[in-house]
Scaffold this motif. Structure first.
Motif, PDB file in Angstrom:
ATOM      1  N   GLU A  75      -4.725 -12.611 -11.996  1.00 16.35           N
ATOM      2  CA  GLU A  75      -3.597 -11.903 -12.600  1.00 16.35           C
ATOM      3  C   GLU A  75      -4.011 -10.512 -13.087  1.00 16.35           C
ATOM      4  OE1 GLU A  75      -0.453 -12.576 -12.587  1.00 16.35           O
ATOM      5  OE2 GLU A  75      -0.631 -14.563 -11.690  1.00 16.35           O
ATOM      6  N   LEU A  76      -5.195 -10.401 -13.669  1.00 20.53           N
ATOM      7  CA  LEU A  76      -5.697  -9.089 -14.076  1.00 20.53           C
ATOM      8  C   LEU A  76      -5.879  -8.184 -12.863  1.00 20.53           C
ATOM      9  CD1 LEU A  76      -8.408 -10.079 -16.733  1.00 20.53           C
ATOM     10  CD2 LEU A  76      -6.052  -9.336 -17.165  1.00 20.53           C
ATOM     11  N   ALA A  77      -6.417  -8.761 -11.781  1.00 21.14           N
ATOM     12  CA  ALA A  77      -6.694  -7.976 -10.575  1.00 21.14           C
ATOM     13  C   ALA A  77      -5.423  -7.478  -9.904  1.00 21.14           C
ATOM     14  CB  ALA A  77      -7.514  -8.801  -9.585  1.00 21.14           C
ATOM     15  N   ARG A  78      -4.314  -8.162 -10.108  1.00 21.11           N
ATOM     16  CA  ARG A  78      -3.045  -7.701  -9.523  1.00 21.11           C
ATOM     17  C   ARG A  78      -2.666  -6.324 -10.057  1.00 21.11           C
ATOM     18  NH1 ARG A  78       1.339 -12.488  -8.619  1.00 21.11           N
ATOM     19  NH2 ARG A  78       2.516 -10.648  -7.995  1.00 21.11           N
ATOM     20  N   ALA A 259       3.163  -7.736  -2.770  1.00 30.04           N
ATOM     21  CA  ALA A 259       4.326  -7.398  -3.598  1.00 30.04           C
ATOM     22  C   ALA A 259       4.726  -5.929  -3.403  1.00 30.04           C
ATOM     23  CB  ALA A 259       4.021  -7.683  -5.068  1.00 30.04           C
ATOM     24  N   ALA A 260       3.741  -5.047  -3.349  1.00 31.06           N
ATOM     25  CA  ALA A 260       4.025  -3.623  -3.147  1.00 31.06           C
ATOM     26  C   ALA A 260       4.657  -3.386  -1.778  1.00 31.06           C
ATOM     27  CB  ALA A 260       2.746  -2.812  -3.288  1.00 31.06           C
ATOM     28  N   SER A 261       4.209  -4.134  -0.783  1.00 40.66           N
ATOM     29  CA  SER A 261       4.741  -3.979   0.568  1.00 40.66           C
ATOM     30  C   SER A 261       6.185  -4.456   0.650  1.00 40.66           C
ATOM     31  CB  SER A 261       3.873  -4.748   1.565  1.00 40.66           C
ATOM     32  OG  SER A 261       2.558  -4.221   1.599  1.00 40.66           O
ATOM     33  N   VAL A 262       6.473  -5.579   0.017  1.00 43.33           N
ATOM     34  CA  VAL A 262       7.842  -6.093   0.012  1.00 43.33           C
ATOM     35  C   VAL A 262       8.783  -5.075  -0.634  1.00 43.33           C
ATOM     36  CG1 VAL A 262       9.364  -7.868  -0.971  1.00 43.33           C
ATOM     37  CG2 VAL A 262       7.168  -8.523   0.039  1.00 43.33           C
ATOM     38  N   TRP A 283       6.443  -9.489  10.653  1.00 45.09           N
ATOM     39  CA  TRP A 283       5.320 -10.299  11.122  1.00 45.09           C
ATOM     40  C   TRP A 283       4.023  -9.911  10.419  1.00 45.09           C
ATOM     41  CZ3 TRP A 283       5.860 -11.173  17.166  1.00 45.09           C
ATOM     42  CH2 TRP A 283       7.017 -11.927  17.395  1.00 45.09           C
ATOM     43  N   TYR A 284       3.856  -8.616  10.148  1.00 40.95           N
ATOM     44  CA  TYR A 284       2.715  -8.204   9.321  1.00 40.95           C
ATOM     45  C   TYR A 284       2.740  -8.982   8.005  1.00 40.95           C
ATOM     46  CZ  TYR A 284       1.158  -3.966  11.854  1.00 40.95           C
ATOM     47  OH  TYR A 284       0.630  -3.089  12.753  1.00 40.95           O
ATOM     48  N   LEU A 285       3.916  -8.982   7.384  1.00 39.79           N
ATOM     49  CA  LEU A 285       4.060  -9.606   6.072  1.00 39.79           C
ATOM     50  C   LEU A 285       3.818 -11.108   6.143  1.00 39.79           C
ATOM     51  CD1 LEU A 285       4.782  -8.447   3.270  1.00 39.79           C
ATOM     52  CD2 LEU A 285       7.138  -9.199   3.684  1.00 39.79           C
ATOM     53  N   ALA A 286       4.295 -11.741   7.210  1.00 37.88           N
ATOM     54  CA  ALA A 286       4.092 -13.180   7.377  1.00 37.88           C
ATOM     55  C   ALA A 286       2.605 -13.523   7.466  1.00 37.88           C
ATOM     56  CB  ALA A 286       4.828 -13.672   8.626  1.00 37.88           C
TER      57      ALA A 286
END
Length: 379
Positions: A75-78, A259-262, A283-286
């Motif tokens: 969570e910190l690393a996010r 999350a940033a990509s979405v 498909w990248y995201l999948a």
């Protein structure tokens, strides 16, 4: 295997997520740019209990399990991989004292961890990276003391003013090679111990990583952690636990990149529609999400094995190898999704990409992890 979190684990995950969102997210870019974590962040983490996650209640800590450590570090690393690095390494040092320290050492250093003091672990040398057994730093007995001479490099949690104590792996009986290595704790400010160059890094810029120099550094023999000749064994056991922490750091970076990509795919419009409508990017995201869930499963399996006292080397190496390589792959895909904007510092994916690149290197390179995995599989 059932990975349902218990109430305590859920609470720690939510606590870490809330802290990271409120305290780290607003200053993560500043931490990266200024290459330092504000002292008040460490103090706040100590107040919450993050610096003492694995410290038993008898020493003032919450006595939480490895799964909780994984959840907190990820969570910190996010939000800030540098801050996650500090906690991952520091809790590794806590583990060394828990498993090998004397009662006096536990009273001193585990209590210090509760108070927010930060520990470091020094194994790597200029000529002894992946080949840790080639270390040359010596600790010679002189009466009731050890006199340490040598240097260590790339040591996390030690900077010009940061870092309070370090567990050093040194040769007490050089003629015995790895069987002559011992673990000795040295406090900051000990005469003969100085922090040398603070490294300027590609990523995790806020985390202190420095050279340590020992010149006739004299410490009491009571600073020996474990027994003489057990230093290499202690180091390898510590790295097993440490690799789970680094894998958790990689996991957090991956989750943040996804999350940033979405978000970006929903906002960025090209050819009259959001780019998230394009099947190729979907498909990248999948692939990114599937590989990251697989990494998480490996990490949690290793964490549960650690908490149950099961053999750890293979699982720790597997989760660190897979999660770290995945972090590089996922952030690369995320940057590609962002296009030219992803290459700019205006978007955090640029920082995530740089932060991810160290994880397949430290706490044992991916090549070393594969050697460990193969050795265990072939037994």
């Amino acid at each position: 295997m059932n990975f349902q979190l218990n109430d305590t684990q859920k609470m720690m995950r939510d606590l870490a997520r809330d802290f990271a969102t409120k305290e780290l997210a607003p200053i993560a870019a500043e931490i990266d740019q200024e290459e330092r974590i504000p002292k008040e962040i460490i103090e706040k983490m100590a107040e919450i209990g993050f610096t003492a996650l694995n410290v038993p209640e008898e020493y003032g800590g919450p006595g939480l399990d490895t799964v909780c450590k994984v959840l907190v570090v990820s969570e910190l690393a996010r939000q800030c991989a540098s801050t996650a690095e500090v906690i991952a390494v520091h809790t590794l040092v806590n583990d060394i004292f828990l498993k090998h320290g004397t009662e006096a050492q536990k009273q001193k250093y585990l209590t210090a961890a509760v108070e927010g003091k930060i520990g470091a672990f020094a194994l790597t040398e200029a000529g002894a990276g992946s080949d840790a057994a080639a270390a040359k730093t010596k600790a010679v007995v002189d009466g009731d003391d050890y006199v340490i001479n040598g240097s260590k490099c790339f040591i996390s949690n030690m900077g010009p003013t940061e870092g309070d104590y370090v567990v050093v792996i040194a040769l007490t009986e050089p003629e015995k090679g790895v069987k002559g290595m011992s673990a000795i704790v040295v406090d900051r400010g000990t005469p003969g111990f100085t922090v040398g160059k603070r490294e300027e890094k590609m990523g995790i810029r806020g985390a202190d990583i420095s050279e340590l120099i020992f010149e006739d550094c004299r410490v009491p023999r009571s600073n020996l952690v474990g027994k003489e000749g057990e230093g290499f064994k202690i180091a390898m056991m510590a790295l097993d636990g440490g690799r789970i922490g680094m894998a958790a750091q990689a996991l957090g970076i991956c989750e943040a990149a996804i999350a940033a990509s979405v978000k970006y795919m929903g906002e960025r419009v090209q050819f009259g529609k959001p780019i998230g409508k394009n099947q190729g990017l979907q498909w990248y995201l999948a692939d990114m999400a599937t590989r990251t869930e697989a990494a998480k499963a490996l990490i949690l399996e290793a964490a549960v094995a650690a908490d149950n006292g099961q053999p750890l080397s293979k699982l720790a190496a597997m989760c660190k190898y897979y999660a770290s390589e995945n972090a590089v792959w996922v952030t690369n895909k995320a940057l590609q999704i962002h296009g030219g904007y992803g290459y700019m510092r205006d978007y955090p994916i640029e920082r995530m990409y740089r932060d991810a690149r160290i994880v397949p290197i430290y706490e044992g390179t991916s090549e070393v992890q594969k050697m460990v995995i193969a050795r265990e599989v072939m037994k």
